[in-house]
Structures are given as C-alpha cells and as structure tokens.
Enzyme design. Structure first.
Site, short mmCIF file in Angstrom:
data_model
loop_
_atom_site.label_atom_id
_atom_site.label_comp_id
_atom_site.label_asym_id
_atom_site.label_seq_id
_atom_site.Cartn_x
_atom_site.Cartn_y
_atom_site.Cartn_z
CE LYS A 164 14.77 41.88 30.37
NZ LYS A 164 15.57 40.77 30.85
CG ASP A 198 16.63 47.89 28.19
OD1 ASP A 198 17.82 47.55 28.37
OD2 ASP A 198 15.94 47.45 27.27
CG HIS A 199 21.01 46.06 32.39
ND1 HIS A 199 20.20 45.01 32.06
CD2 HIS A 199 22.27 45.66 32.07
CE1 HIS A 199 20.94 44.03 31.57
NE2 HIS A 199 22.20 44.38 31.57
CG ASP A 203 16.19 37.16 29.31
OD1 ASP A 203 15.81 37.79 30.32
OD2 ASP A 203 17.35 36.72 29.18
CG HIS A 233 18.57 44.00 27.13
ND1 HIS A 233 18.12 44.93 28.03
CD2 HIS A 233 18.73 42.86 27.85
CE1 HIS A 233 18.02 44.37 29.23
NE2 HIS A 233 18.38 43.12 29.14
CE LYS A 279 20.40 33.67 29.17
NZ LYS A 279 20.93 34.82 29.91
CE LYS A 311 29.02 39.53 29.24
NZ LYS A 311 27.61 39.62 29.00
C1 BG6 Z 1 19.22 40.47 31.48
C2 BG6 Z 1 18.70 39.11 31.09
O1 BG6 Z 1 18.26 41.46 31.24
O2 BG6 Z 1 20.39 40.74 30.70
C3 BG6 Z 1 19.76 38.05 31.28
O3 BG6 Z 1 17.57 38.81 31.89
C4 BG6 Z 1 21.01 38.42 30.54
O4 BG6 Z 1 19.30 36.78 30.85
C5 BG6 Z 1 21.44 39.84 30.91
O5 BG6 Z 1 22.02 37.50 30.93
C6 BG6 Z 1 22.58 40.28 30.04
O6 BG6 Z 1 23.08 41.48 30.54
P1 BG6 Z 1 24.58 41.92 30.26
O7 BG6 Z 1 24.65 43.30 30.81
O8 BG6 Z 1 25.45 40.93 30.97
O9 BG6 Z 1 24.73 41.85 28.78
#
Ligand code: BG6
Length: 507
Positions: free
Chosen positions: A155, A184-185, A242, A247, A347, A352
């Site tokens: 992405k 999409d990780h 983003d 996600h 952000k 988190k």
């Molecule tokens: C990415 C975004 O795809 O996912 C980033 O581009 C974001 O902006 C990140 O920080 C968040 O990934 P994770 O796995 O840390 O929740």
C-alpha cells in the site's frame, strides 16, 4: 495462512527497494525469523535491488543492523547461514537494459537448485516507481509462468478510485490476478486472523452476531507516534487514505462478513467484498454528519514536547491534511441494517491501541430491583489487536454480599498466556503465504476498488471544503471534540478498554 508448515518449493525473491526502510525493518527480519523457524524453502535466494552502491557483503552487513534492531529472534549462527542466501544488484530501475540481469540470474538459480524456482518480485518502493518496474518485468517476459511467478504490491494502492483502477489495469496487462499479492499488513496480524476463528469456529457467537443483539460496533486504531519523518508521503495521504481505506475497512469486513463456505482464498475474499459493497455510500451532503477529521497541534506527548503536524519535516506550513479521522458507517444488508460501525484512527493520540468492540443490546427485560442495576453495563466483546492481544467478554455478575448488586466482570483470553508468547510478525505470515501461493490474506483487485468507493465521497467533500480550525487536537488526547460529538449524538461514547490482565478487577 501459515498453518501446517509444508516445506515450500524453491523460491527466488527479488526485493525492489532492497536498501529501503521496509526491507530493513520488516521484510528481512521476517524472512530471517521464518528461516530460524525452519519455515523457509529448502532452496531459496533473496536478491535486494536498489540504486545505492553495496557489495554483497556490505549489503548483508546493512541488513544485519536491521536484524539487530527489529528482529523478534536473534541467533548469530543462524544469521550467518541465512545471509549466505542474500545477494545485491545495484540497478537504476528506470533503465530498461538493466532488467536483462534478472532472467540470467533466474536461469543460474534454476541450475543451482536443480529445479525451477518460483520468482517473486516484491515492490518495496515508493508507489510512483511501481509502474516502471511492472512495465519492464513485462518486457523481459519473466512472469509468463502463472503458477511460478508472483508480484507483491504494498500500500498505498492508488491515491483514489481512479488511480487504483489504473494500477489494477496496468498489473493485469502483465499478470493474472492470481499472481498479484496486494499487501495489507493488518491481515497478517495473528489477532486479526483470529477474528475468523472466533466467529466461525465457535457456534457460540454467530446466533447473536447481528442487528437483533448487537447495538453497535467500534473500531479504534490509535497511535502515539506522529508522522515520524514521513511527512512527504503523509501530505499526499492523510489518515483516511493511510489507515481507513485499507486497514480499518478490512477489520470492519472481518466483523461484518458472512461465514465463508471454505477457506479458499476467493471464497473468503468474496465474502469480504460483499461487506464493502454493502457499506452505505455516504451522500456528499451528509458527509459532515458521518465523518470528522482532525490534525494534531504541537504539545506534550507523555511528558515530551512534540511538534505540531504543520511543523513536521516535508509538511506545508498551512497543511490541511488530516492526521485523525472518525467515521460512522452503516452496512445495508439483513444482518447489519441500522447497526452503526464507528471507526476512528489518528496519530499522536493518548495510547497505542487497536481494538474492536462489539457492544450488545441490553437484556430485553430487567427483573432485578432498580438499585441492583446502578453499576449495570451492557455486554461487550472487546477484541484487542495490539499491543494487548486478547479477547475480553464483559458480562454482569452478582457482587458477593447479602444485597443483589450487579457489577460488570470480564472473561479474558490472552494470547501471551495461552500460547507461551509465540507471535509471528504479520510480515512473516504474509511472506510465507506469498511463497506458498496462498492469497487468502491479500487484497483482490475488486476489494481494493470497493474500499476506495466507500471513502471517495468523504475524500471529495474534504478536498472541496478545506477544514477550518486546524490544528484541532492536542497530542496525548483522543482527537478532536467533534469526534466525541459524532458518537455522543447517538448516545454512545468511544470505548478504550482498560489494559488489564486476567484476574484484575473490571472498571
Ligand atoms: C501503515 C501506515 O500502513 O500502518 C502507518 O502507513 C501506520 O502510518 C501503520 O503507522 C500502523 O501499523 P501498525 O501495525 O503499527 O498498527
């Protein structure tokens, strides 16, 4: 999905963007961990491709630093063995002639392995560089064997619906859909995959998983970090593109989808795309009632001074890019009619956390005396994706004592306790799946386009009507006040479950 750990067929993996951050932080550590877990193919070779000058040894040394900083496991001897499989090609990806090296190397590896390896081309480069690589891969004809060549695309997949369609078209000129792995990780995260297990391997939840019992759903994906030096990228993206388009909508699909008939890649993806297609398209004139945006100011983040978004590197001083988005979605189908799905991401937020909350409707008849219910709370299922990895079911219990007093208590399943801390990183799962040829956790062309269709009305309205009052939230908060108002209008509030371990008291 990495389940029964079959030994994989030989693989030759080319990583375009081999000297970049993604490879350094994520891809090489993931491949290395697969190697240590004995999950790499018996025969494999990894080739980093980039413009920087490295010898093979210098390149391996560079990647070793990434391992030292980001790998889940460390093993010097293991690294030595693993790194023998890595080579580097210095190449300008815009130079057509340079691509001639690829088939030569593929032939050489075929002889070395004694069989034809699957060729995988990983696009770990900025999105604007992907088209030229695709075009050149097409010219050298290395992807014509559909079963033994694949491309992995990161992405952002497009900037809007039109550009995503163009990208799909470009890919389809060279590749069949089954060769294309759009990452999409989030889908590789253990806790995300477990949503399917929770829903479809248990008879318990499904009868209640609908508008008759569920009051609303919330998805929060909050980050404490700011844009972290990625201002140049983020300026053209913002929270909606983003995080939400990909996600968050994928998480929503996991909650919203119907049961697949099997775990066949297309069957699972069909069910997800049905959800995306059923999401009510917000009429443009209604966007302000359904979507809220925000941007962080300068301030204090857990005791440290942080810059405002507009002061970040590569960000315009008067930028109107959103670093926070909250949206209310509805899914127009029998299962979900009238159930709001509230999502938010941002952000520099207070904590988190990525958590999905299913809030159930109240019991239909309350037979207890009114005083018993002073601390009564609705049933709630919270699925914590990260950093906590647990599933927590909140229900009512009688507090010990002579009086009938109801209090909420939690039943918690915690990954770390249940599985001895074994947690493969998302990229390990996804890279294994690419090597195996299992596309279940990857985005199909129609899924990506359907997701863009969902967010397009918001993008268009936000582009036309510039925000007033940016920046509008302080770091270490939960975002702008309007986001509270969005949900408060429906007499709900955003939920952040307290971080707690089993046995601790519920609040
Ligand atoms: C990415 C975004 O795809 O996912 C980033 O581009 C974001 O902006 C990140 O920080 C968040 O990934 P994770 O796995 O840390 O929740």
């Amino acid at each position: 999905m990495q389940n029964n750990k079959k030994k994989l067929p030989p693989v030759l993996l080319f990583i375009f963007g081999g000297s970049g951050d993604l490879n350094y932080r994520k891809l090489t550590p993931a491949l290395y961990n697969l190697f240590l877990d004995n999950s790499m193919p018996a025969k494999f070779s990894i080739v980093g491709i980039a413009r920087s000058a490295y010898t093979d040894d210098a390149y391996r040394q560079h990647l070793k630093e990434g391992i030292d900083n980001f790998s889940r496991k460390k093993d010097e001897d293991g690294w030595k063995k693993f790194s023998d499989h890595i080579n580097y090609i210095q190449m300008d990806i815009a130079d057509d002639k340079a691509y001639g090296q690829i088939p030569v190397l593929a032939k050489q590896k075929e002889q070395e392995f004694g069989e034809h390896p699957t060729l995988i081309f990983y696009m770990a480069v900025a999105p604007q560089l992907v088209p030229v690589i695709i075009k050149n891969l097409g010219s050298i004809q290395v992807c014509t064997d559909v079963k033994h060549s694949r491309i992995v695309v990161e992405k952002p997949f497009g900037h809007d619906l039109e550009s995503a369609k163009e990208m799909n078209k470009l890919l389809s000129n060279i590749f069949e859909e089954e060769q294309i792995y759009r990452i999409d990780h989030y889908l590789g995260k253990e806790t995300v995959q477990n949503i399917l297990a929770l829903r479809f391997a248990n008879a318990l939840f499904e009868p209640m998983w609908n508008k008759n019992y569920i009051d609303h759903v919330q998805i929060t994906s909050a980050e404490t970090v700011g844009v972290e030096g990625r201002g140049g990228y983020y300026e053209n993206s913002g929270a909606l593109r983003d995080m939400v388009q990909n996600h968050i909508l994928q998480l929503l699909c996991m909650i919203g989808m119907e049961a697949p008939i099997s775990f066949d890649a297309d069957e699972v993806r069909n069910k997800k795309v049905d959800v995306l297609n059923a999401i009510h398209k917000i009429p443009k004139e209604e966007v302000q009632n359904f979507a809220v945006r925000g941007q962080y100011s300068s301030g204090w983040m857990h005791g440290e001074k942080v810059a405002g978004y507009r002061e970040e590197k590569d960000v315009k001083p008067g930028s109107t890019t959103e670093t926070f988005a909250a949206i209310k979605f509805y899914i127009d189908n029998w299962r979900w009619q009238g159930v709001p799905f509230y999502v938010r991401t941002g952000k520099h937020l207070h904590e988190k956390t990525t958590v999905l909350t299913i809030q159930f409707k109240p019991a239909p008849h309350f037979s207890f005396p009114a005083e018993a219910a002073e601390t009564w709370r609705p049933n709630r299922l919270s699925i914590s994706i990260q950093p906590e990895m647990d599933i927590c079911l909140r229900f009512q219990a009688k507090r010990p004592g002579q009086d009938m007093v109801l209090t909420p208590v939690d039943m918690v399943f915690n990954y770390k306790d249940a599985y001895d801390g074994y947690e493969p990183e998302a990229y390990e799962t996804l890279l294994y799946d690419v090597m195996e040829g299992d596309a279940t956790l990857f985005m199909r062309a129609d899924q990506v386009e359907a997701a863009w269709k969902v967010v397009m009305p918001i993008i268009e309205v936000w582009e036309q009507r510039k925000p007033v009052g940016f920046p509008n939230y302080s770091p270490d908060s939960w975002g702008p006040e309007d986001a509270e108002a969005l949900i408060a209008r429906d007499e709900h509030n955003w939920i952040v479950p307290p971080q707690k371990k089993q046995g601790e008291k519920s609040t």
